[in-house]
Each structure stands twice: as C-alpha cells, then as structure tokens.
Design an enzyme around this catalytic site. Structure first.
Site, mmCIF file in Angstrom:
data_model
loop_
_atom_site.group_PDB
_atom_site.id
_atom_site.type_symbol
_atom_site.label_atom_id
_atom_site.label_comp_id
_atom_site.label_asym_id
_atom_site.label_seq_id
_atom_site.Cartn_x
_atom_site.Cartn_y
_atom_site.Cartn_z
ATOM 1 N N LYS A 277 0.749 -1.350 -0.065
ATOM 2 C CA LYS A 277 -0.051 0.078 -0.099
ATOM 3 C C LYS A 277 0.654 1.079 0.041
ATOM 4 C CE LYS A 277 -2.153 -1.072 3.727
ATOM 5 N NZ LYS A 277 -1.517 -2.572 3.903
ATOM 6 N N ARG B 172 11.343 -5.220 5.077
ATOM 7 C CA ARG B 172 11.007 -4.015 4.660
ATOM 8 C C ARG B 172 11.833 -2.894 5.718
ATOM 9 N NH1 ARG B 172 5.075 -1.840 5.381
ATOM 10 N NH2 ARG B 172 5.213 -2.566 7.498
ATOM 11 N N ARG C 90 11.328 -0.967 10.924
ATOM 12 C CA ARG C 90 10.332 -0.636 11.723
ATOM 13 C C ARG C 90 10.233 -1.611 12.816
ATOM 14 N NH1 ARG C 90 4.956 0.505 8.148
ATOM 15 N NH2 ARG C 90 4.015 -0.577 10.191
HETATM 16 P P1 ADP Z 1 1.996 -1.968 3.259
HETATM 17 O O1 ADP Z 1 2.298 -0.390 3.280
HETATM 18 O O2 ADP Z 1 0.861 -2.515 2.452
HETATM 19 O O3 ADP Z 1 2.258 -2.291 4.463
HETATM 20 P P2 ADP Z 1 4.749 -1.502 1.922
HETATM 21 O O4 ADP Z 1 4.196 -0.970 0.613
HETATM 22 O O5 ADP Z 1 5.543 -0.993 2.777
HETATM 23 O O6 ADP Z 1 3.248 -2.247 2.235
HETATM 24 O O7 ADP Z 1 5.453 -2.975 1.325
HETATM 25 C C1 ADP Z 1 6.014 -3.951 2.101
HETATM 26 C C2 ADP Z 1 7.201 -4.376 1.666
HETATM 27 O O8 ADP Z 1 7.040 -5.181 0.426
HETATM 28 C C3 ADP Z 1 8.240 -3.364 1.466
HETATM 29 O O9 ADP Z 1 9.516 -3.788 1.791
HETATM 30 C C4 ADP Z 1 8.309 -2.977 -0.064
HETATM 31 O O10 ADP Z 1 9.502 -2.669 -0.633
HETATM 32 C C5 ADP Z 1 7.719 -4.544 -0.497
HETATM 33 N N1 ADP Z 1 7.117 -4.519 -1.577
HETATM 34 C C6 ADP Z 1 5.959 -3.746 -2.088
HETATM 35 N N2 ADP Z 1 5.434 -4.027 -3.175
HETATM 36 C C7 ADP Z 1 6.002 -4.976 -3.666
HETATM 37 C C8 ADP Z 1 5.913 -5.960 -4.653
HETATM 38 N N3 ADP Z 1 5.023 -5.574 -5.811
HETATM 39 N N4 ADP Z 1 6.946 -6.980 -5.202
HETATM 40 C C9 ADP Z 1 7.841 -7.246 -4.041
HETATM 41 N N5 ADP Z 1 7.927 -6.538 -3.041
HETATM 42 C C10 ADP Z 1 7.243 -5.448 -2.731
HETATM 43 P P1 AMP Z 2 0.863 1.001 8.901
HETATM 44 O O1 AMP Z 2 1.991 2.090 8.865
HETATM 45 O O2 AMP Z 2 -0.220 1.244 8.145
HETATM 46 O O3 AMP Z 2 1.188 -0.377 8.743
HETATM 47 O O4 AMP Z 2 0.331 1.068 10.688
HETATM 48 C C1 AMP Z 2 1.268 0.682 11.366
HETATM 49 C C2 AMP Z 2 0.387 0.754 12.848
HETATM 50 O O5 AMP Z 2 -0.206 1.739 13.119
HETATM 51 C C3 AMP Z 2 -0.746 -0.408 13.011
HETATM 52 O O6 AMP Z 2 -0.321 -1.805 13.161
HETATM 53 C C4 AMP Z 2 -1.527 0.200 13.962
HETATM 54 O O7 AMP Z 2 -1.263 -0.036 15.162
HETATM 55 C C5 AMP Z 2 -1.508 1.797 13.727
HETATM 56 N N1 AMP Z 2 -2.589 2.221 12.648
HETATM 57 C C6 AMP Z 2 -2.293 2.763 11.552
HETATM 58 N N2 AMP Z 2 -3.566 3.221 11.116
HETATM 59 C C7 AMP Z 2 -4.535 2.747 11.901
HETATM 60 C C8 AMP Z 2 -6.114 2.842 11.755
HETATM 61 N N3 AMP Z 2 -6.401 3.386 10.533
HETATM 62 N N4 AMP Z 2 -6.393 2.386 12.811
HETATM 63 C C9 AMP Z 2 -5.771 1.905 13.823
HETATM 64 N N5 AMP Z 2 -4.647 1.777 14.197
HETATM 65 C C10 AMP Z 2 -3.842 2.126 13.003
#
Ligand code: ADP
Ligand code: AMP
Length: 218
Positions: free
Chosen positions: A13, A127, A160
């Site tokens: 995302k 990540r 993270r």
């Molecule tokens: P989210 O925001 O949904 O938690 P991220 O965008 O941070 O996910 O992506 C999670 C991990 O996967 C990151 O390390 C990113 O670089 C990697 N990633 C994202 N999209 C892809 C893809 N299409 N193929 C391989 N790795 C990906």
């Molecule tokens: P993210 O960066 O989207 O992976 O979010 C990291 C963490 O932030 C999650 O695991 C939750 O603890 C908190 N968080 C982010 N967005 C929300 C939401 N919409 N509602 C509740 N907790 C959230």
C-alpha cells in the site's frame, strides 16, 4: 479523486501510495506515518498510539477517526486524497462515509492490493523505511539505489519496530479479524477494485493507474 488503499500489512500500500500521489498530485495520508511522526515527537497522541502499535494492535477508533477528520481540513485535500491504512475497521469506514456524506461527497474507489499470507512475512521482515519521508524499500525486492539511504530524501533507512516476526504475526491476525470485513463493505457498494499484489511493483502500478484513469473519466 478520493481513493482508499486496502490490503494486508506488507501488501504494498505504502509503495503504491507514493507512486499514485506523485502521478496524480493527491496527498498521501498514511495514519501509520502520522502516528509514527507523533511517536518521534513524543506528543500525547504518540505516547498513546505507541502502546498499541508496538504490540501490533490497532490504535482505538476514536483517536484515529479524529486524527483523520482533522487532517481532511488541510487545504491540500481540496481535490481529493489517497488514504493508506485508513479505514481499518467498519466503524472507521462508517465514520469516513458519514464525514463525506455530510458534504455531499463519497469515495471514488477502494483499491484492494491482494497478496497471499505466504508473501507477507518476507515482505515485512525485509522492509526498510525512511523515517523522514515514509518511503518504503525492501532489502531484496526493492533496495534503495544507494545502500541504506532513501532515494527520495537521502536519509538513512531503518527497520520498523513492528516489523519483527512476532509482531507481524499479530498484525496479520488483527487484519483478518478487524480489517478484512471492509472488503465486503466496499464490494457491496460496488466501489471495490482488486489488484494482484504479487506482481512487480511497476506492474501493480500500471494496473492501478489504468483503473484510476477510468474512474476519473466517469
Ligand atoms: P504496506 O504499506 O501495505 O504495509 P509496503 O508498501 O510498505 O506495504 O510494502 C511492504 C514491503 O514489500 C516493502 O519492503 C516493499 O518494498 C515491498 N514491496 C511492495 N510491493 C512489492 C511488490 N509488488 N513486489 C515485491 N515487494 C514489494
Ligand atoms: P501501517 O503503517 O499502516 O502499517 O500502520 C502501523 C500501525 O499503526 C498499525 O499496526 C496500527 O497499530 C496503527 N494504525 C495505523 N493506521 C491505523 C488505523 N486506521 N486504525 C488503527 N490503528 C492504526
């Protein structure tokens, strides 16, 4: 355009949000990034949110909904927004719907980035994120151009705290119980678009861009 990004943790995302926000000039609103900024600034909100985030749990709805409603008052949301990580519960989705309905508005599309559970652990433990601008990298699948440094702003990338294996498992569980019901919520409203997130980042982006352009021309 008013766009929601849905999908399990690690679906991509944040990665897609950066690309969409740049191409279509709409603000990328990541509740996770806002919470992390508050944690690093040690605000009251940050101190409360950290308790939940460190355990992989969701921050309570009231705190999260107020935060997003407040963010919407920013001038940059005039022409729309891209929500990444919000809504995450049905209560949040209903609050968003009511907030927009009161202004005679609604979202244009909810994009679900779908990846099977077997991809998630690898993606999340590999990540690395930029603490300054929120850009997301992966040590194998999407490494920064210069080892350890953000392509966009040059800051040192970090892992993270909630990307540890144990916390990731809790987050997947939380996703399945609390967030997955939103897939049906948006499907029933004919607002759901599903993209296969196992493809290359650029491929996923191409499919999403195509869809955004079709929606934008309606
Ligand atoms: P989210 O925001 O949904 O938690 P991220 O965008 O941070 O996910 O992506 C999670 C991990 O996967 C990151 O390390 C990113 O670089 C990697 N990633 C994202 N999209 C892809 C893809 N299409 N193929 C391989 N790795 C990906
Ligand atoms: P993210 O960066 O989207 O992976 O979010 C990291 C963490 O932030 C999650 O695991 C939750 O603890 C908190 N968080 C982010 N967005 C929300 C939401 N919409 N509602 C509740 N907790 C959230």
């Amino acid at each position: 355009m008013k766009i929601i990004l849905l999908g399990p943790p690690g679906a991509g995302k944040g990665t897609q949000a950066k690309l969409i926000s740049e191409k279509y000039s709409i603000p990328h609103i990541s509740t996770g990034d806002i919470f992390r900024k508050n944690i690093s600034e040690k605000t009251q909100l940050g101190i409360k949110a950290k308790e939940y985030m460190d355990k992989g749990l969701l921050v309570p709805d009231e705190l999260t909904i107020d935060l997003v409603n407040d963010r919407f008052t920013n001038d940059d949301c005039k022409n729309g927004f891209l929500l990444d990580g919000f809504p995450r519960t049905v209560k949040q989705a209903e609050a968003l719907e009511n907030f927009l309905k009161a202004k005679g508005e609604g979202i244009d599309t909810a994009l679900l980035i779908e990846v099977p559970g077997s991809y998630i652990l690898d993606r999340m433990t590999g990540r690395r994120v930029c603490p300054s601008c929120g850009a997301s990298y992966h040590i194998k699948f999407n490494p920064p151009k210069v080892d350890g440094l953000c392509d966009l702003c040059g800051s040192a990338v970090v892992q993270r705290k909630d990307d540890s294996e144990e916390t990731v498992k809790e987050r997947i569980d939380v996703y399945e119980k609390q967030t997955q019901p939103l897939v049906d919520f948006y499907k029933q409203k004919n607002q759901l678009f599903v993209v296969d997130g196992t493809q290359l980042i650029d491929e996923v982006f191409k499919i999403i861009s195509n869809h955004i352009e079709i929606e934008g021309n309606k």
